[in-house]
Write a protein that holds these residues in place. Structure first.
Motif, short mmCIF file in Angstrom:
data_model
loop_
_atom_site.label_atom_id
_atom_site.label_comp_id
_atom_site.label_asym_id
_atom_site.label_seq_id
_atom_site.Cartn_x
_atom_site.Cartn_y
_atom_site.Cartn_z
N LYS A 61 50.61 34.74 36.28
CA LYS A 61 50.32 34.98 34.88
C LYS A 61 50.43 33.67 34.10
O LYS A 61 51.12 32.74 34.51
N GLU A 62 49.73 33.62 32.98
CA GLU A 62 49.68 32.39 32.18
C GLU A 62 51.09 31.92 31.79
O GLU A 62 51.39 30.72 31.83
N LYS A 63 51.94 32.85 31.43
CA LYS A 63 53.29 32.48 30.97
C LYS A 63 54.16 31.95 32.10
O LYS A 63 55.20 31.33 31.84
N ASN A 64 53.75 32.18 33.36
CA ASN A 64 54.55 31.74 34.51
C ASN A 64 53.97 30.51 35.20
O ASN A 64 54.47 30.13 36.27
N LYS A 65 52.95 29.87 34.64
CA LYS A 65 52.35 28.70 35.27
C LYS A 65 53.35 27.54 35.28
O LYS A 65 54.03 27.29 34.28
N TRP A 66 53.42 26.84 36.39
CA TRP A 66 54.27 25.67 36.48
C TRP A 66 53.46 24.41 36.16
O TRP A 66 52.24 24.46 36.00
N GLU A 67 54.13 23.30 36.06
CA GLU A 67 53.53 22.08 35.51
C GLU A 67 52.31 21.61 36.30
O GLU A 67 51.29 21.25 35.72
N ASP A 68 52.39 21.60 37.63
CA ASP A 68 51.29 21.09 38.45
C ASP A 68 50.51 22.22 39.12
O ASP A 68 49.92 22.04 40.19
N ALA A 69 50.50 23.40 38.50
CA ALA A 69 49.75 24.54 39.04
C ALA A 69 48.25 24.24 38.99
O ALA A 69 47.77 23.52 38.11
N PRO A 70 47.47 24.77 39.94
CA PRO A 70 46.01 24.57 39.90
C PRO A 70 45.42 25.03 38.57
O PRO A 70 45.91 25.97 37.95
N GLU A 71 44.36 24.37 38.15
CA GLU A 71 43.75 24.66 36.85
C GLU A 71 43.23 26.10 36.78
O GLU A 71 43.21 26.71 35.71
N SER A 72 42.81 26.64 37.92
CA SER A 72 42.26 28.00 37.93
C SER A 72 43.33 29.07 37.80
O SER A 72 43.01 30.24 37.54
N PHE A 73 44.60 28.73 37.99
CA PHE A 73 45.67 29.71 37.90
C PHE A 73 45.87 30.15 36.44
O PHE A 73 45.61 29.41 35.51
N GLY A 74 46.35 31.37 36.28
CA GLY A 74 46.65 31.88 34.95
C GLY A 74 45.79 33.08 34.60
O GLY A 74 45.13 33.68 35.46
N ASP A 75 45.82 33.44 33.33
CA ASP A 75 45.09 34.62 32.86
C ASP A 75 43.60 34.46 33.07
O ASP A 75 43.02 33.38 32.85
N ALA A 76 42.95 35.55 33.48
CA ALA A 76 41.50 35.58 33.67
C ALA A 76 40.97 36.87 33.05
O ALA A 76 41.43 37.96 33.41
N TYR A 77 40.04 36.74 32.14
CA TYR A 77 39.49 37.90 31.43
C TYR A 77 38.07 38.17 31.89
O TYR A 77 37.25 37.25 31.96
N CYS A 78 37.81 39.43 32.20
CA CYS A 78 36.45 39.85 32.55
C CYS A 78 35.81 40.50 31.33
O CYS A 78 36.21 41.59 30.91
N PHE A 79 34.83 39.81 30.73
CA PHE A 79 34.07 40.35 29.61
C PHE A 79 33.00 41.30 30.18
O PHE A 79 32.30 40.94 31.12
N VAL A 80 32.87 42.48 29.58
CA VAL A 80 31.92 43.48 30.06
C VAL A 80 31.13 44.04 28.89
O VAL A 80 31.71 44.35 27.84
N ALA A 81 29.81 44.14 29.06
CA ALA A 81 28.94 44.78 28.07
C ALA A 81 28.24 45.95 28.74
O ALA A 81 27.56 45.77 29.76
N ILE A 82 28.41 47.15 28.19
CA ILE A 82 27.84 48.35 28.78
C ILE A 82 26.91 49.04 27.79
O ILE A 82 27.18 49.05 26.58
N GLU A 83 25.81 49.57 28.30
CA GLU A 83 24.89 50.34 27.46
C GLU A 83 25.41 51.77 27.38
O GLU A 83 25.65 52.41 28.40
#
Length: 245
Positions: A61-83
């Protein structure tokens, strides 16, 4: 099995296939599904679109990232658009919950749709500017802003807050008040959490790589649009929308 909410290690035990092979297959098929969705859902006619973003994380989770964690680590949001009528997912985007990724999402909506339609989002502040930039004045846009109650004594930390009010705020054009809703896309979020194992909360099944999460989302959304029979429609969303017979 991947689109029915089964974990990688469970699939390994069921199929007697190594987990690394399963993951490589997921990435190959997921990337193909992403291209197929972009090529197939282009300039489709829609009338009522609902948008939302669903939280997940990669590595930690974003709040638990350490200093040299990979850039891709942390919160990830999936945006969705539905008809709303056909239940077709017309666009999706995996990114951070910020202005840059919101614009990337609305650009995908612009590429996927044609004509004038109504669009409703939640109260995220980046939406008005992004939708105005990408969709201009060819849409009727409104936000449904929900007001949540503060947690009561003894309430569990993972319990959802109670919604005490929902305010409809027109932003662009003349949106019809009775169609300002995000109920359908929020129900779609539940379906995705049930069917994508790496989005299940409070487990260790979360994604360890960004590319794997993106591939799993693409695979599921292609399956949802073109293969899975929707219970209320009794056909697939793609059939309901006329994209396939």
């Amino acid at each position: 099995l991947l689109v029915e909410g089964v974990s990688i290690r469970s699939i390994e035990r069921i199929t007697e296939m190594h987990r690394d092979t399963i993951m490589r297959l997921l990435v190959v098929v997921g990337e193909g599904c992403e291209r197929m969705l972009e090529e197939t859902i282009r300039k489709v006619s829609v009338s009522d679109v609902q948008c939302d973003e669903m939280w997940g994380f990669v590595g930690c989770k974003e709040k638990n990232k350490w200093e040299d964690a990979p850039e891709s680590f942390g919160d990830a949001y999936c945006f969705v658009a539905i008809e709303r009528k056909s239940k077709l997912v017309i666009a999706w985007h995996l990114g951070r919950r910020n202005a840059h990724d919101t614009v990337a999402f609305t650009e995908k909506i612009d590429a996927a749709t044609t004509g004038r339609f109504q669009i409703t989002t939640d109260g995220f502040q980046a939406y008005p500017e992004a939708i105005h930039y990408s969709l201009g004045t060819r849409i009727d846009f409104a936000q449904l802003i929900k007001i949540y109650d503060s947690p009561t004594d003894g309430e569990h930390r993972y319990s959802p807050s109670e919604v005490v009010n929902a305010i409809r705020v027109p932003r662009i054009g003349m949106p019809e008040p009775q169609r300002i809703s995000t109920s359908h896309v929020e129900r779609q979020n539940l379906t995705m959490r049930m069917c994508i194992r790496r989005l299940t909360r409070l487990t260790n099944a979360f994604s360890k790589k960004w590319v794997n999460l993106k591939a799993a989302l693409a695979l599921y959304l292609a399956y949802y649009n073109f293969c899975r029979v929707h219970m209320s429609l009794r056909i697939t969303p793609a059939m309901e929308h006329g994209l396939t017979d």
